[in-house]
Design a protein around this motif. Structure first.
Motif, PDB file in Angstrom:
ATOM      1  N   ASP A 143       1.008  -5.061  -3.668  1.00 28.61           N
ATOM      2  CA  ASP A 143       1.907  -5.243  -2.521  1.00 28.61           C
ATOM      3  C   ASP A 143       1.155  -5.804  -1.330  1.00 28.61           C
ATOM      4  O   ASP A 143       1.689  -6.588  -0.562  1.00 28.61           O
ATOM      5  N   ASN A 144      -0.097  -5.370  -1.147  1.00 30.35           N
ATOM      6  CA  ASN A 144      -0.952  -5.867  -0.069  1.00 30.35           C
ATOM      7  C   ASN A 144      -2.403  -5.801  -0.545  1.00 30.35           C
ATOM      8  O   ASN A 144      -3.068  -4.774  -0.402  1.00 30.35           O
ATOM      9  N   LEU A 149      10.264  -4.692  -3.282  1.00 26.31           N
ATOM     10  CA  LEU A 149       8.839  -4.817  -3.573  1.00 26.31           C
ATOM     11  C   LEU A 149       8.618  -5.135  -5.051  1.00 26.31           C
ATOM     12  O   LEU A 149       7.784  -4.538  -5.722  1.00 26.31           O
ATOM     13  N   ASN A 150       9.403  -6.064  -5.553  1.00 24.91           N
ATOM     14  CA  ASN A 150       9.314  -6.581  -6.927  1.00 24.91           C
ATOM     15  C   ASN A 150       9.580  -5.545  -8.010  1.00 24.91           C
ATOM     16  O   ASN A 150       9.154  -5.709  -9.145  1.00 24.91           O
ATOM     17  N   THR A 184       3.531   1.784   0.515  1.00 20.84           N
ATOM     18  CA  THR A 184       3.094   0.400   0.554  1.00 20.84           C
ATOM     19  C   THR A 184       2.405   0.166   1.903  1.00 20.84           C
ATOM     20  O   THR A 184       2.450   1.027   2.773  1.00 20.84           O
ATOM     21  N   TYR A 212       2.858   3.638  -6.117  1.00 22.19           N
ATOM     22  CA  TYR A 212       2.094   2.749  -5.239  1.00 22.19           C
ATOM     23  C   TYR A 212       1.477   1.654  -6.095  1.00 22.19           C
ATOM     24  O   TYR A 212       1.015   1.901  -7.206  1.00 22.19           O
TER      25      TYR A 212
END
Length: 159
Positions: free
Chosen positions: A34-35, A133-134, A108, A30
């Motif tokens: 991402d956010n 997600l990179n 995510t 995690y």
């Protein structure tokens, strides 16, 4: 001679039982980046538990491997924009692949600040390289298992 045969059979049986009972490791990942609108406050999976000491920033990165395969994830998070806290128990039983060797779970949060869980598992037919997600992956398949089970299409941009 009979004792040698019995001993040999005993050793072989023990080895086979040991191989069958071996657990496979799976990992979890995690990243808050991402956010950034979400602060992950608590995380439970199998024998792993982490709680943040700073609820204003949350857990920024979570990465671990375990031999104990869990049936669910329990998370607590906060929407930073409105300070609202949420808790959810996410079942993994229906979405996990049959072969759990080298499986990896990825948590995510989407644009609505709701959790999404993906599973990555070995698939020799998958692209040699792709990003999700990179994070680059190779020879893996990916499936979203929460909030719904569906296949995710990955474009292979590397030549």
């Amino acid at each position: 001679m009979k004792n040698i045969i019995k001993l040999s059979l005993s050793i072989i049986t023990s080895m086979l039982i040991g191989c069958v009972s071996m657990h496979t490791a799976n990992s979890f990942y995690y990243q808050q980046k991402d956010n950034p609108s979400v602060a992950l406050l608590e995380f439970y999976y199998s024998d792993f538990h982490q709680k943040t000491r700073n609820p204003n920033h949350g857990i920024t990165t979570l990465s671990f491997s375990t031999l104990k395969l869990g049936s669910h994830i329990k998370i607590k998070w906060k929407n930073i924009d409105n300070d609202q806290e949420n808790t959810r128990v996410i079942s993994l039983e229906k979405g996990m692949p049959f072969n759990l060797v080298d499986s990896s779970l990825r948590l995510t949060f989407n644009k609505l600040n709701q959790p999404e869980v993906y599973v990555f598992y070995q698939n020799l037919n998958a692209p040699v390289y792709f990003e999700f997600l990179n994070v680059p992956y190779s020879k893996e398949s990916i499936r979203q298992i929460y909030p719904e089970i569906k296949e995710v299409s990955i474009n292979n941009n590397k030549n």
